[in-house]
Scaffold this active site. Structure first.
Site, PDB file in Angstrom:
ATOM      1  N   GLN B 124       0.644  -1.316   0.020  1.00 29.03           N
ATOM      2  CA  GLN B 124      -0.090  -0.053   0.124  1.00 29.03           C
ATOM      3  C   GLN B 124       0.851   1.259   0.081  1.00 29.03           C
ATOM      4  O   GLN B 124       1.480   1.577   1.072  1.00 29.03           O
ATOM      5  CB  GLN B 124      -0.961  -0.138   1.144  1.00 29.03           C
ATOM      6  CG  GLN B 124      -1.841   1.190   1.457  1.00 29.03           C
ATOM      7  CD  GLN B 124      -2.868   0.936   2.395  1.00 29.03           C
ATOM      8  OE1 GLN B 124      -3.442  -0.321   2.519  1.00 29.03           O
ATOM      9  NE2 GLN B 124      -3.076   1.829   3.442  1.00 29.03           N
ATOM     10  N   SER B 127       0.934   6.450   2.695  1.00 26.49           N
ATOM     11  CA  SER B 127       1.993   7.361   3.743  1.00 26.49           C
ATOM     12  C   SER B 127       3.078   7.693   3.032  1.00 26.49           C
ATOM     13  O   SER B 127       3.926   7.247   2.282  1.00 26.49           O
ATOM     14  CB  SER B 127       2.363   6.574   4.901  1.00 26.49           C
ATOM     15  OG  SER B 127       0.971   6.507   5.806  1.00 26.49           O
ATOM     16  N   SER B 159       4.440  -1.791   4.381  1.00 26.99           N
ATOM     17  CA  SER B 159       4.632  -3.081   4.570  1.00 26.99           C
ATOM     18  C   SER B 159       4.699  -4.043   3.394  1.00 26.99           C
ATOM     19  O   SER B 159       4.163  -3.668   2.326  1.00 26.99           O
ATOM     20  CB  SER B 159       3.510  -3.658   5.563  1.00 26.99           C
ATOM     21  OG  SER B 159       3.179  -2.778   6.509  1.00 26.99           O
ATOM     22  N   GLU B 242      -8.726  -1.154   6.501  1.00 31.55           N
ATOM     23  CA  GLU B 242      -7.662  -1.175   7.136  1.00 31.55           C
ATOM     24  C   GLU B 242      -8.132  -1.208   8.629  1.00 31.55           C
ATOM     25  O   GLU B 242      -7.481  -2.210   9.351  1.00 31.55           O
ATOM     26  CB  GLU B 242      -6.640  -0.054   6.713  1.00 31.55           C
ATOM     27  CG  GLU B 242      -5.483  -0.323   7.532  1.00 31.55           C
ATOM     28  CD  GLU B 242      -4.464   0.956   6.804  1.00 31.55           C
ATOM     29  OE1 GLU B 242      -4.869   1.964   6.561  1.00 31.55           O
ATOM     30  OE2 GLU B 242      -3.116   0.529   6.850  1.00 31.55           O
ATOM     31  N   GLU B 381      -5.363   9.162  18.165  1.00 28.39           N
ATOM     32  CA  GLU B 381      -5.817  10.497  18.212  1.00 28.39           C
ATOM     33  C   GLU B 381      -6.663  10.789  17.032  1.00 28.39           C
ATOM     34  O   GLU B 381      -7.737  11.491  17.285  1.00 28.39           O
ATOM     35  CB  GLU B 381      -4.505  11.690  18.125  1.00 28.39           C
ATOM     36  CG  GLU B 381      -3.732  11.514  19.656  1.00 28.39           C
ATOM     37  CD  GLU B 381      -2.964  10.207  19.645  1.00 28.39           C
ATOM     38  OE1 GLU B 381      -2.629   9.563  18.817  1.00 28.39           O
ATOM     39  OE2 GLU B 381      -2.581  10.028  20.999  1.00 28.39           O
TER      40      GLU B 381
END
Lengths: 386, 411
Positions: B124, B127, B159, B242, B381
């Site tokens: 994926q 990020s 990953s 996810e 958060e």
């Protein structure tokens, strides 16, 4: 490394949802409480010195038939189960309703169900409690956890045709306003007329205004035997276990109301030019509380289902429910007071009624710590040796 | 592609008895004892028994998702080979549901079968060093180039990138519009020139993740998922799956799991086996965590029952939060419980594991690895904000960057 049997989940998974019939029951109870049990009238009632709202109780117990949910049809009840009873308690918790439901319809009724219901001395009072015609109370301190053992405070003289009971029991919830006391004593369980001779019920100024406690003093009070010592002990323990498991649903209701009301208020109350509920510090606290309430719902349902199905897992389910839901209700009520700011500290706002109920209920039928200790035994996680 | 897959109208297969019959037929035609593993997995996919809720022809039968365990149990009892879902978790958990929802028929036919059998591993490419929680701020550019796109940028925390044949890729195709509007979603071939994968070593010492550098990588337009500029909407499907995948893994709070799974089981076993290590403080904390893990398990079980009744609840958002907190507290307790053994660490040698293993290795590893549970797949958060805004309906955070063109954002 093989887990002991008690740590394996039971074969049939518990039903953790509410059925349509249960939701219908909830809607009916909520409608009644909305009309009759608004917080302002709860507060007024609590200040009137009356032990409970008799009119609300009549509508709930006999009008709607909820007092007999746990009692089979043939014994004068509704033949429902702990699952339906739990739904009623959720709603009573949401409304912090001043009615003796937990004490009469759960604790007193389950105690009688543990006795020989073929005996008229048991069946008659059971039918009266199930029909809401009379109010009963189990004469043990409200703090008594399941499995606490034999009552030692009350002694019986003149056994046989006319047993006379003497002794004192403190912190009895639902005693003031009760018609019938179920009194565990050294030689068994007895029914005592609350208005009879030798019975003094002294109300205690209670932390929880909506579930007051009283001291019960018996001085050669005549009682009717309901069960011998062995059966009495089992009946009282079963009642305390059912009471503890179902109290979790009341605690869930308290927590749900506190969370919903606080979310509503912080979404409207403006400070620093925007709703206080838009500040991340508050949002995170409320989201964390929501997560706990969502888990309390699963845990309370699990206990109710275990009691309803007579699951072998009941003791664990009840201990988990009490170890978890008591603290969640207290945290929700504390957050409710804090996040309402100054308003949360006022007598006019109902938040204090919920805080007082939540904190008292945390002590009732075993504290979370007592239930964690019980779990240590039940799931084989013993403490250090000393 | 297959002669054995059923037509769309197959009402018999939609119930448990029908699925059992189909499973029996599969086992009769492909004896697990003699059929090579991959052949069996392919046959299972073609029989619609891979994920029964997927459409016919794509590994499923359009049956209720809740019936999958019926098939799994029959196959496990017959000793049939599994498809190693941990190694191919990203493909199964994230790429597949996104492909199913947004892919073209051709994309679904091309990608889903080897994805499910594990022949092709997925990763994926989301990020970036400058875009983690604020994923929509990402800077990897995809520029039109004939009948395809030219991609340049850097991704991180990937990953399985060193094992992957394919990647789901989110890239910026229009920097002149606000950040959420200028993204497009692609499938990237990890074997293409310009894709460079470097191990990213983390606090455990191992390199479970990678950095991926994309330099002039050419992606055909046929590998675009969803419309140009619709990438954020597509990515939300991936991200929701996810969280379900992470929150629902075999850890405390596992839907349908038994008690004392995951880290709780390890700690409880150590507790029972070593009376000499017990202290009152550890006992109190262990009992609290035991109760909380049981509460999380029941919450997951309740969510599963709601899903089965077709009434999904918002509790899924909360499961990942519970999972992260419980794992961190339990692994911290475990290190303390072990006393002097808690001071040791298994191995600091850099390795590149093929699977994510939260419970393997030693207590120190578990303690360090669990720190990632509240960061990966959405930080706690961010998840708390999501719960507060989407579940509780609290007012949103003020967002000064929402309507600004991405190129004008301060970076």
């Amino acid at each position: 490394m093989t887990p002991p049997p008690s740590t394996a989940a039971s074969a049939a998974p518990p039903d953790l949802l509410h059925s349509e019939a249960e939701e219908d029951l909830r809607a009916a109870v909520r409608s009644l409480l909305t009309h009759r049990g608004a917080p302002a009238s709860v507060l007024a009632g609590a200040e009137s010195g009356r032990p409970y709202d008799a009119e609300l109780w009549r509508s709930l117990a006999s009008g709607m038939g909820t007092a007999g949910l746990l009692v089979p049809d043939k014994l004068g009840g509704q033949g429902a189960s702990a699952r339906e009873t739990a739904v009623v308690l959720e709603e009573l918790g949401r409304a912090v309703a001043p009615v003796p439901y937990l004490t009469s319809a759960v604790l007193a009724v389950t105690t009688l169900l543990g006795c020989d219901t073929g005996d008229d001395e048991v069946a008659a009072p059971l039918a009266a409690l199930a029909g809401g015609r009379r109010v009963g109370a189990l004469a043990v301190p409200l703090t008594t956890p399941p499995g606490a053992g034999q009552a030692r405070n009350v002694r019986v003289a003149g056994a046989g045709r006319r047993p006379l009971l003497s002794g004192e029991v403190t912190a009895v919830a639902g005693a003031a306003g009760a018609d019938l006391l179920l009194v565990p004593a050294d030689t068994g369980l007895y029914a005592v007329d609350a208005g009879g001779e030798g019975v003094r019920i002294t109300p205690v100024t209670s932390l929880d205004l909506t579930r007051p406690i009283a001291r019960v003093t018996l001085t050669e009070a005549p009682g009717s035997p309901l069960a011998g010592p062995g059966r009495a002990r089992a009946a009282v323990d079963a009642a305390l276990l059912a009471g503890a498991g179902l109290l979790a649903s009341e605690q869930l209701g308290v927590a749900e109301w506190c969370l919903e009301e606080t979310v509503r208020y912080t979404g409207e109350r403006r400070q620093f030019g925007r709703p206080v509920g838009s500040f991340q510090a508050l949002k995170h606290r409320l989201a964390a509380l929501w997560l706990e309430v969502a888990s309390a719902r699963a845990v309370a349902r699990n206990a109710a289902d275990a009691l309803a199905t007579g699951s072998a897992d009941t003791a664990v389910a009840v201990a988990v429910a009490q170890a978890y839901c008591g603290e969640v209700a207290v945290r929700a009520a504390q957050e409710c007071v804090q996040l309402h700011g100054g308003i949360g500290m006022t007598w006019e706002h109902p938040a204090h009624l919920y805080l007082k109920r939540a904190k008292s209920a945390e002590l009732a039928l075993g504290t979370p710590g007592r239930h964690r200790e019980a779990l240590a035994r039940l799931v084989d996680l013993p403490g250090p040796q000393d | 592609m297959s002669s054995t897959h059923p037509g769309p109208a197959d009402p018999e297969a939609a119930d448990a008895a029908g699925l059992r019959a189909r499973t029996a037929a599969l086992l009769a035609a492909h004896d697990p004892a003699t059929t090579p593993r991959l052949d069996f997995l392919r046959a299972r996919f073609d029989a619609g028994l891979a994920w029964v809720h997927f459409p016919a022809g794509l590994g499923g039968l359009g049956a209720p998702r809740a019936l999958q365990p019926v098939v799994d149990a029959e196959l496990a009892a017959a000793g049939a080979p599994g498809n190693d879902p941990r190694r191919i978790g990203i493909g199964l958990g994230m790429a597949a549901p996104t492909l199913l929802q947004y892919g073209t028929d051709e994309q679904k036919r091309r990608f889903l079968r080897p994805l499910w059998t594990g022949e092709e591993v997925w990763c994926q490419l989301f990020s970036e060093p400058g875009a983690g929680s604020d994923l929509a701020a990402l800077a990897t550019r995809a520029v039109r180039d004939g009948d395809g796109w030219r991609v340049d940028g850097q991704k991180v925390w990937t990953s399985s990138a060193h094992l992957a044949r394919w990647a789901i890729l989110l890239a910026r195709t229009d920097p002149t519009v606000p950040k959420h509007a200028g993204l497009t979603y692609f499938v990237c071939d990890m074997t293409d020139p310009g894709v460079e994968v470097r191990p990213l070593r983390q606090i455990t010492g191992e390199a479970e993740f990678n950095e991926v550098f994309l330099t002039g990588v050419r992606v055909p337009d046929a590998h675009r998922l969803g419309a140009v500029g619709e990438g954020w909407r597509v990515a939300r499907t991936t991200l929701m799956n996810e969280r379900v995948a992470i929150g629902g893994s075999a850890e405390p709070g596992t839907p349908g799991g038994t008690r004392e799974t995951g880290l709780l089981g390890l700690v409880a076993d150590t507790w029972r086996a070593h009376p000499e290590l017990r202290t009152h403080d550890l006992h109190q904390r262990l009992l609290r965590l035991w109760v909380e893990a049981e509460a999380a398990r029941l919450t997951g079980e309740r969510l599963r029952q709601q899903l089965r009744r077709g009434r999904p609840g918002p509790e899924g958002s909360g499961l990942k939060l519970s999972f992260a907190r419980l794992n961190q507290e339990l692994s911290g307790l475990e290190v303390e419980l072990l006393a002097e053994d808690g001071l040791a660490y298994g191995d600091w040698t850099m390795t590149r594991p093929e699977v994510v293993d939260f419970t393997g290795r030693d207590a120190g590893y578990r303690y360090l690895r669990a720190k990632g549970n509240s960061i990966e797949g959405g930080t706690s958060e961010v998840l708390l904000n999501i719960v507060a805004e989407r579940v509780l309906g609290l007012p949103p955070e003020p967002r000064t960057d929402k309507d600004l063109p991405w190129k004008d954002l301060p970076r």
